[in-house]
Design an enzyme around this catalytic site. Structure first.
Site, PDB file in Angstrom:
ATOM      1  N   LYS A 203       0.846  -1.198   0.000  1.00  0.00           N
ATOM      2  CA  LYS A 203       0.000   0.000   0.000  1.00  0.00           C
ATOM      3  C   LYS A 203       0.877   1.243   0.000  1.00  0.00           C
ATOM      4  O   LYS A 203       1.670   1.447   0.911  1.00  0.00           O
ATOM      5  CB  LYS A 203      -0.922  -0.012   1.222  1.00  0.00           C
ATOM      6  CG  LYS A 203      -1.793   1.230   1.350  1.00  0.00           C
ATOM      7  CD  LYS A 203      -2.901   1.034   2.372  1.00  0.00           C
ATOM      8  CE  LYS A 203      -3.758   2.285   2.527  1.00  0.00           C
ATOM      9  NZ  LYS A 203      -4.879   2.099   3.453  1.00  0.00           N
TER      10      LYS A 203
ATOM     11  N   ASP B  70     -13.659   4.694   9.782  1.00  0.00           N
ATOM     12  CA  ASP B  70     -13.988   4.602   8.352  1.00  0.00           C
ATOM     13  C   ASP B  70     -14.432   3.165   8.103  1.00  0.00           C
ATOM     14  O   ASP B  70     -14.048   2.533   7.137  1.00  0.00           O
ATOM     15  CB  ASP B  70     -12.757   4.958   7.508  1.00  0.00           C
ATOM     16  CG  ASP B  70     -13.123   5.355   6.082  1.00  0.00           C
ATOM     17  OD1 ASP B  70     -14.329   5.531   5.804  1.00  0.00           O
ATOM     18  OD2 ASP B  70     -12.210   5.488   5.249  1.00  0.00           O
TER      19      ASP B  70
HETATM   20  P1  ADP Z   1      -7.616   3.646   1.174  1.00  0.00           P
HETATM   21  O1  ADP Z   1      -7.082   4.091   2.489  1.00  0.00           O
HETATM   22  O2  ADP Z   1      -7.030   4.454   0.087  1.00  0.00           O
HETATM   23  O3  ADP Z   1      -9.109   3.526   1.144  1.00  0.00           O
HETATM   24  P2  ADP Z   1      -7.465   0.741   1.462  1.00  0.00           P
HETATM   25  O4  ADP Z   1      -6.504   0.241   2.477  1.00  0.00           O
HETATM   26  O5  ADP Z   1      -8.902   0.760   1.862  1.00  0.00           O
HETATM   27  O6  ADP Z   1      -7.003   2.180   0.940  1.00  0.00           O
HETATM   28  O7  ADP Z   1      -7.277  -0.136   0.143  1.00  0.00           O
HETATM   29  C1  ADP Z   1      -7.968   0.154  -1.053  1.00  0.00           C
HETATM   30  C2  ADP Z   1      -8.429  -1.143  -1.714  1.00  0.00           C
HETATM   31  O8  ADP Z   1      -7.309  -1.985  -2.001  1.00  0.00           O
HETATM   32  C3  ADP Z   1      -9.325  -1.985  -0.822  1.00  0.00           C
HETATM   33  O9  ADP Z   1     -10.677  -1.638  -0.961  1.00  0.00           O
HETATM   34  C4  ADP Z   1      -9.048  -3.395  -1.297  1.00  0.00           C
HETATM   35  O10 ADP Z   1      -9.830  -3.693  -2.423  1.00  0.00           O
HETATM   36  C5  ADP Z   1      -7.593  -3.336  -1.718  1.00  0.00           C
HETATM   37  N1  ADP Z   1      -6.706  -3.831  -0.646  1.00  0.00           N
HETATM   38  C6  ADP Z   1      -6.136  -3.098   0.343  1.00  0.00           C
HETATM   39  N2  ADP Z   1      -5.367  -3.846   1.157  1.00  0.00           N
HETATM   40  C7  ADP Z   1      -5.437  -5.102   0.674  1.00  0.00           C
HETATM   41  C8  ADP Z   1      -4.848  -6.372   1.075  1.00  0.00           C
HETATM   42  N3  ADP Z   1      -4.037  -6.475   2.138  1.00  0.00           N
HETATM   43  N4  ADP Z   1      -5.146  -7.462   0.324  1.00  0.00           N
HETATM   44  C9  ADP Z   1      -5.963  -7.370  -0.745  1.00  0.00           C
HETATM   45  N5  ADP Z   1      -6.528  -6.234  -1.169  1.00  0.00           N
HETATM   46  C10 ADP Z   1      -6.290  -5.099  -0.473  1.00  0.00           C
HETATM   47 MG    MG Z   2     -10.287   2.234   2.179  1.00  0.00          MG
END
Ligand code: ADP
Ligand code: MG
Length: 369
Positions: A98, A203
């Site tokens: 991320k 959130d």
């Molecule tokens: P933001 O803070 O920008 O909303 P998120 O952490 O919610 O970011 O991640 C955005 C998207 O990426 C999630 O909705 C999911 O679909 C995907 N995602 C995030 N972390 C993971 C993970 N560890 N494994 C698989 N998909 C993930």
């Molecule tokens: Mg998110």
């Protein structure tokens, strides 16, 4: 290195830090510019700043050098303020990476905290993104220690968090469930147990809850979490709960005691299912030890909170980024009135941040130089 003290790093300083002979710096800069890893700025003086892409490269290089992963794969998610990619380890294990991108779409936060951020530079966005990553990593580790269903935190550098890849999909993509009541109760149970451990997600909605084919839940996305001792804790808690109620009502046709008059519904849930923040026994320090161990300091927490709280005041609906002209005007006239006072406060704060940033930045590894 230059960006620790400068929004735009003067060309001469770049040259001095780089210490390359025979116009070497110029050649390197030209190459970096070509790949958009740097931005060239001539508005005040001739200088450069790192772009998010440049920051990505530095984080990725550090993590690859540490042996955390060996290759970057496809993009699997675009969040409000992040990009998520698959990365692969030597043995073929796939992890999630991320990259935090504060400032990309968070106009809501910029708006409410504009006084704080008005003179903030792109370096500050990088700095805030680094704090968001550090916070997310620290909380993920702490939550994992307490058996919350979160991805496994693997490593963190700059604005980048490496975690296990969650199998499954965000709840928002799920149209049907085998056992909606069980899933619902599990999710509400997580919110309550979080509060018992002193935290509110803030959130907690169908975008940040992943579910797999066995209907196992994983919660993601923690940079905006607050303590139960926060002055608006109850409101944030109720809002998280309400998001879940609303989603299950709409998507899975569930009804609750509070929507009683509707009787031709398929699913009924216990009338006591809406938990009250007041009734929960909360231990505000339950996760402190783990958080401390992850190196997320109180000072960093404060810096990030100042930024994030602007965004928290808003609902999590998708129209949150919209800003009316009226609001803008009111803000501007208030702003004018307070301009002098604020300017001096900001300058002090900026100065303070600058010196803290210098302290907070870790030394570059030898292999990063
Ligand atoms: P933001 O803070 O920008 O909303 P998120 O952490 O919610 O970011 O991640 C955005 C998207 O990426 C999630 O909705 C999911 O679909 C995907 N995602 C995030 N972390 C993971 C993970 N560890 N494994 C698989 N998909 C993930
Ligand atoms: Mg998110």
């Amino acid at each position: 290195m230059g960006m620790r003290n400068h929004e735009i790093v003067p060309s001469e300083l770049v040259d001095r830090i780089a210490g390359l002979k025979h116009g070497g710096t110029y050649k390197v800069l030209k190459n970096l510019l070509k790949y958009k890893l740097l931005h060239h700025d001539r508005s005040k003086y001739d200088g450069f700043r790192l772009t998010y892409l440049g920051y990505d490269f530095l984080a990725i290089k550090t993590l690859v050098n540490r042996g955390v992963f060996t290759g970057v794969g496809r993009q699997i998610g675009v969040g409000k303020e992040s990009d998520i990619f698959e990365v692969a380890q030597e043995d073929g294990t796939i992890l999630a990476m991320k990259l935090h991108r504060l400032g990309r779409t968070s106009f809501r936060a910029v708006k409410s905290k504009r006084d704080y951020l008005r003179h903030r530079s792109s370096f500050s966005w990088l700095y805030l993104s680094r704090l968001a990553a550090l916070k997310e990593f620290a909380f993920m580790k702490a939550l994992q220690e307490h058996d919350f269903p979160v991805p496994k935190a693997i490593d963190c550098n700059r604005h980048c968090v490496i975690m296990s890849l969650v199998q499954g999909y965000p709840m928002v993509q799920v149209k049907q469930l085998q056992n909606p009541e069980t899933v619902f109760e599990k999710i509400i149970g997580i919110v309550v147990r979080l509060a018992e451990h002193g935290l509110i997600h803030c959130d907690f909605n169908e975008f940040n809850i992943m579910i797999d084919d066995e209907e196992k839940i994983t919660m993601i996305d923690f940079p905006q979490m607050v303590s139960v001792s926060h002055q608006n804790a109850q409101m944030y808690f109720d809002r998280d709960i309400e998001c879940i109620f609303k989603f299950f009502r709409k998507r899975f046709n569930m009804t609750f005691q509070e929507d009683r008059d509707d009787d031709d519904t398929e699913v009924e849930v216990d009338e006591n299912s809406r938990p009250s923040f007041y009734d929960i026994t909360k231990d505000a320090n339950a996760l402190d030890r783990e958080l401390e161990a992850s190196g997320f300091t109180k000072k960093e927490q404060n810096d990030l909170d100042k930024f994030i709280e602007g965004g928290l005041e808003k609902s999590t609906d998708s129209d949150e980024d919209e800003e009316s002209d009226d609001e803008e005007q009111t803000f501007e006239s208030n702003e004018e009135r307070n301009l002098n006072e604020m300017n001096s406060l900001q300058l002090q704060e900026e100065e303070q941040n600058r010196s803290d940033e210098v302290e907070a930045e870790v030394e570059l590894d030898d292999n990063e130089k």
